[in-house]
Design a protein around this motif. Sequence first.
Motif, PDB file in Angstrom:
ATOM      1  N   PHE A   1       0.804  -0.770   0.358  1.00  0.00           N
ATOM      2  CA  PHE A   1       0.009   0.310  -0.138  1.00  0.00           C
ATOM      3  C   PHE A   1       0.326   0.724   0.239  1.00  0.00           C
ATOM      4  O   PHE A   1       0.095   2.130  -0.491  1.00  0.00           O
ATOM      5  CB  PHE A   1      -0.682   0.034   1.130  1.00  0.00           C
ATOM      6  CG  PHE A   1      -1.839  -1.470   1.499  1.00  0.00           C
ATOM      7  CD1 PHE A   1      -3.295  -0.847   0.466  1.00  0.00           C
ATOM      8  CD2 PHE A   1      -2.265  -2.449   2.149  1.00  0.00           C
ATOM      9  CE1 PHE A   1      -3.996  -2.036   0.454  1.00  0.00           C
ATOM     10  CE2 PHE A   1      -2.740  -3.864   1.969  1.00  0.00           C
ATOM     11  CZ  PHE A   1      -4.036  -3.024   1.017  1.00  0.00           C
ATOM     12  N   GLU A   2       2.181   0.908   0.616  1.00  0.00           N
ATOM     13  CA  GLU A   2       3.192   2.241   0.137  1.00  0.00           C
ATOM     14  C   GLU A   2       4.572   1.697  -0.012  1.00  0.00           C
ATOM     15  O   GLU A   2       4.946   0.172  -0.364  1.00  0.00           O
ATOM     16  CB  GLU A   2       3.533   2.819   1.544  1.00  0.00           C
ATOM     17  CG  GLU A   2       2.060   3.452   2.604  1.00  0.00           C
ATOM     18  CD  GLU A   2       1.674   4.762   1.545  1.00  0.00           C
ATOM     19  OE1 GLU A   2       2.383   5.757   0.888  1.00  0.00           O
ATOM     20  OE2 GLU A   2       0.433   4.951   1.824  1.00  0.00           O
ATOM     21  N   THR A   3       4.939   2.455  -1.188  1.00  0.00           N
ATOM     22  CA  THR A   3       6.792   2.441  -1.662  1.00  0.00           C
ATOM     23  C   THR A   3       7.376   2.090  -0.073  1.00  0.00           C
ATOM     24  O   THR A   3       7.652   2.882   0.452  1.00  0.00           O
ATOM     25  CB  THR A   3       6.985   3.344  -2.288  1.00  0.00           C
ATOM     26  OG1 THR A   3       6.244   3.539  -3.437  1.00  0.00           O
ATOM     27  CG2 THR A   3       8.273   3.383  -3.034  1.00  0.00           C
TER      28      THR A   3
ATOM     29  N   LYS B   1      14.703  -5.320  -1.056  1.00  0.00           N
ATOM     30  CA  LYS B   1      14.564  -4.650  -2.454  1.00  0.00           C
ATOM     31  C   LYS B   1      13.307  -3.613  -2.348  1.00  0.00           C
ATOM     32  O   LYS B   1      12.440  -3.941  -1.244  1.00  0.00           O
ATOM     33  CB  LYS B   1      13.864  -5.678  -3.427  1.00  0.00           C
ATOM     34  CG  LYS B   1      13.710  -5.561  -4.556  1.00  0.00           C
ATOM     35  CD  LYS B   1      13.242  -6.906  -5.885  1.00  0.00           C
ATOM     36  CE  LYS B   1      13.176  -6.428  -7.309  1.00  0.00           C
ATOM     37  NZ  LYS B   1      12.895  -6.900  -7.807  1.00  0.00           N
ATOM     38  N   CYS B   2      13.069  -3.083  -3.104  1.00  0.00           N
ATOM     39  CA  CYS B   2      12.253  -1.926  -2.771  1.00  0.00           C
ATOM     40  C   CYS B   2      11.203  -1.800  -3.921  1.00  0.00           C
ATOM     41  O   CYS B   2      10.879  -1.929  -5.013  1.00  0.00           O
ATOM     42  CB  CYS B   2      12.848  -0.172  -2.841  1.00  0.00           C
ATOM     43  SG  CYS B   2      11.772   0.990  -3.181  1.00  0.00           S
ATOM     44  N   PHE B   3       9.440  -1.873  -3.025  1.00  0.00           N
ATOM     45  CA  PHE B   3       8.789  -2.163  -4.230  1.00  0.00           C
ATOM     46  C   PHE B   3       7.784  -0.385  -3.860  1.00  0.00           C
ATOM     47  O   PHE B   3       8.369  -0.604  -2.916  1.00  0.00           O
ATOM     48  CB  PHE B   3       8.122  -3.515  -3.532  1.00  0.00           C
ATOM     49  CG  PHE B   3       8.719  -4.495  -4.011  1.00  0.00           C
ATOM     50  CD1 PHE B   3       8.601  -5.652  -4.589  1.00  0.00           C
ATOM     51  CD2 PHE B   3       9.403  -4.863  -2.899  1.00  0.00           C
ATOM     52  CE1 PHE B   3       9.193  -6.219  -4.965  1.00  0.00           C
ATOM     53  CE2 PHE B   3      10.234  -6.442  -2.342  1.00  0.00           C
ATOM     54  CZ  PHE B   3      10.197  -6.898  -4.275  1.00  0.00           C
ATOM     55  N   LYS B   4       7.264  -0.562  -5.021  1.00  0.00           N
ATOM     56  CA  LYS B   4       6.259   0.647  -5.415  1.00  0.00           C
ATOM     57  C   LYS B   4       5.271   0.140  -4.263  1.00  0.00           C
ATOM     58  O   LYS B   4       4.224  -1.158  -4.299  1.00  0.00           O
ATOM     59  CB  LYS B   4       6.207   1.208  -6.919  1.00  0.00           C
ATOM     60  CG  LYS B   4       7.341   1.772  -6.857  1.00  0.00           C
ATOM     61  CD  LYS B   4       7.508   2.235  -8.394  1.00  0.00           C
ATOM     62  CE  LYS B   4       8.662   3.292  -9.052  1.00  0.00           C
ATOM     63  NZ  LYS B   4       8.805   3.443 -10.445  1.00  0.00           N
TER      64      LYS B   4
ATOM     65  N   LEU C   1       4.517   0.995   8.023  1.00  0.00           N
ATOM     66  CA  LEU C   1       3.328  -0.199   7.658  1.00  0.00           C
ATOM     67  C   LEU C   1       3.740   0.274   6.099  1.00  0.00           C
ATOM     68  O   LEU C   1       3.958   1.120   5.556  1.00  0.00           O
ATOM     69  CB  LEU C   1       2.319  -0.124   8.423  1.00  0.00           C
ATOM     70  CG  LEU C   1       2.283  -1.066   9.885  1.00  0.00           C
ATOM     71  CD1 LEU C   1       1.016  -1.035  10.192  1.00  0.00           C
ATOM     72  CD2 LEU C   1       2.798  -1.677  10.450  1.00  0.00           C
ATOM     73  N   SER C   2       3.796  -1.203   5.743  1.00  0.00           N
ATOM     74  CA  SER C   2       3.800  -0.427   3.827  1.00  0.00           C
ATOM     75  C   SER C   2       2.925  -2.143   3.553  1.00  0.00           C
ATOM     76  O   SER C   2       2.583  -1.663   2.004  1.00  0.00           O
ATOM     77  CB  SER C   2       5.136  -0.674   2.883  1.00  0.00           C
ATOM     78  OG  SER C   2       5.842  -2.477   3.763  1.00  0.00           O
ATOM     79  N   ASN C   3       2.817  -2.682   3.767  1.00  0.00           N
ATOM     80  CA  ASN C   3       1.797  -4.136   3.747  1.00  0.00           C
ATOM     81  C   ASN C   3       1.392  -5.361   4.101  1.00  0.00           C
ATOM     82  O   ASN C   3       1.344  -5.049   5.112  1.00  0.00           O
ATOM     83  CB  ASN C   3       2.978  -4.852   2.177  1.00  0.00           C
ATOM     84  CG  ASN C   3       4.203  -5.727   2.753  1.00  0.00           C
ATOM     85  OD1 ASN C   3       4.187  -6.823   3.965  1.00  0.00           O
ATOM     86  ND2 ASN C   3       5.591  -4.984   3.308  1.00  0.00           N
ATOM     87  N   ILE C   4      -0.127  -6.354   3.147  1.00  0.00           N
ATOM     88  CA  ILE C   4      -0.255  -7.202   3.344  1.00  0.00           C
ATOM     89  C   ILE C   4       0.373  -8.397   3.168  1.00  0.00           C
ATOM     90  O   ILE C   4       0.605  -8.491   2.455  1.00  0.00           O
ATOM     91  CB  ILE C   4      -1.308  -6.768   3.839  1.00  0.00           C
ATOM     92  CG1 ILE C   4      -1.979  -5.496   4.832  1.00  0.00           C
ATOM     93  CG2 ILE C   4      -2.118  -8.315   4.309  1.00  0.00           C
ATOM     94  CD1 ILE C   4      -3.478  -5.494   4.682  1.00  0.00           C
TER      95      ILE C   4
END
Length: 380
Positions: A194-196, A212-215, A262-265
């Motif tokens: 949901f966030e980079t 690794k960076c994910f957008k 927080l960035s992902n589920i």
Amino acid sequence: MAQNRSLKDYIKQKFDNKIWAVAETFLNNNTAYIKSLASKLHKPGEVEIADVHIEHVWVEDQKEMRINFDIAVSIIFEIQEGNYRYDDYEEKTVWLLIECTGDLNEQLDDFRVLNHELYSGKNKVKAPLDDSLVPVISTNDLERVSEDFLKKYYPDALKEPTYLDTLKLAEIMGVKLEFTNITADKSVFGRCFFETAESEIYDVEKGEYIKKCFKRGTILVDKESSFLSNLGVMNNTIVHECVHWAIHQKAFALDRLYDNSLSNIGCKVNGGVLGQTRTSVEWMEWQANALAPKIQMPLKQFKVKTEQLISKIRRETSLFDVLDIIQPLIDELANFYGVSRTAAKIRLIEAGYDIASGAFIYLDGHYVEPHTAYNKEFLK
């Protein structure tokens, strides 16, 4: 472990002064009414606010990341005795309904009060989210919600029996799919960003985790636990993560108001959620699990396809009784929709073909011939 996230608590912490301001406005405009509530005083005099409590918050979903919310507030007014011969006061509680709005993309910094009125015991919310901003979806709502999803993103699936191309769905929704190794133990099917942000994935060649960076808008699908297993698992994983992206962004945004790291589920193979066990996340996972097969096999067209296949199999086999053809019927449905055999079987039962419950049964390691498992009219 993440704590429960509550919009009500967040409003208390950040906007308490604005709620008090509404209470003061109500007092200034309704002093005579508040004095009329006093029943023990000789002559009601000066009125002050003793305390304000946020009792409940009802949230209504809006477009993009905006939400409207009704706040039920109890205000304790202290009414002084106006006759100087008596030293007394009386407390009275008045409930207000305060209508508010805000944008989660603005971290609710644009919080505005739209209106306030005496609380009548009812709120005006039409598309409810719970206190964690998870959509309120009952079991009876699932077919409608899945149909709404398809109307928005994949309407062709509602016109005729159609294989839902999950790669096309992701493209339509504007999310990017990446097939990779998420964990070493293959315990995670998918992950929705949901966030980079930087996140760890498993490098098979190096035998170690790398960053690794994910957008924002990236969905990871694990190659080992999903893609290489079978098409049904891969498709279900993609739709599952797309459901998260479509309906759970607001819940995640509230999480980030508490913790912006927080960035992902990350969704586990066993149906859980990576690193979190709180109730709101469990609800999100239940919703994604329940909606995914209904999105892949919309009920009305699923029934049409089922009848088409029943006629086809009868012509090819000269068998008529549905019990005799139930297993090839399940397999053909699974193949057409790109789902697992189990998913197709469950959808058949949901579509009213109860006889499917007696197909593909294994008991104590032994195969059981297709049978009529039960008669739903037997036990009222």
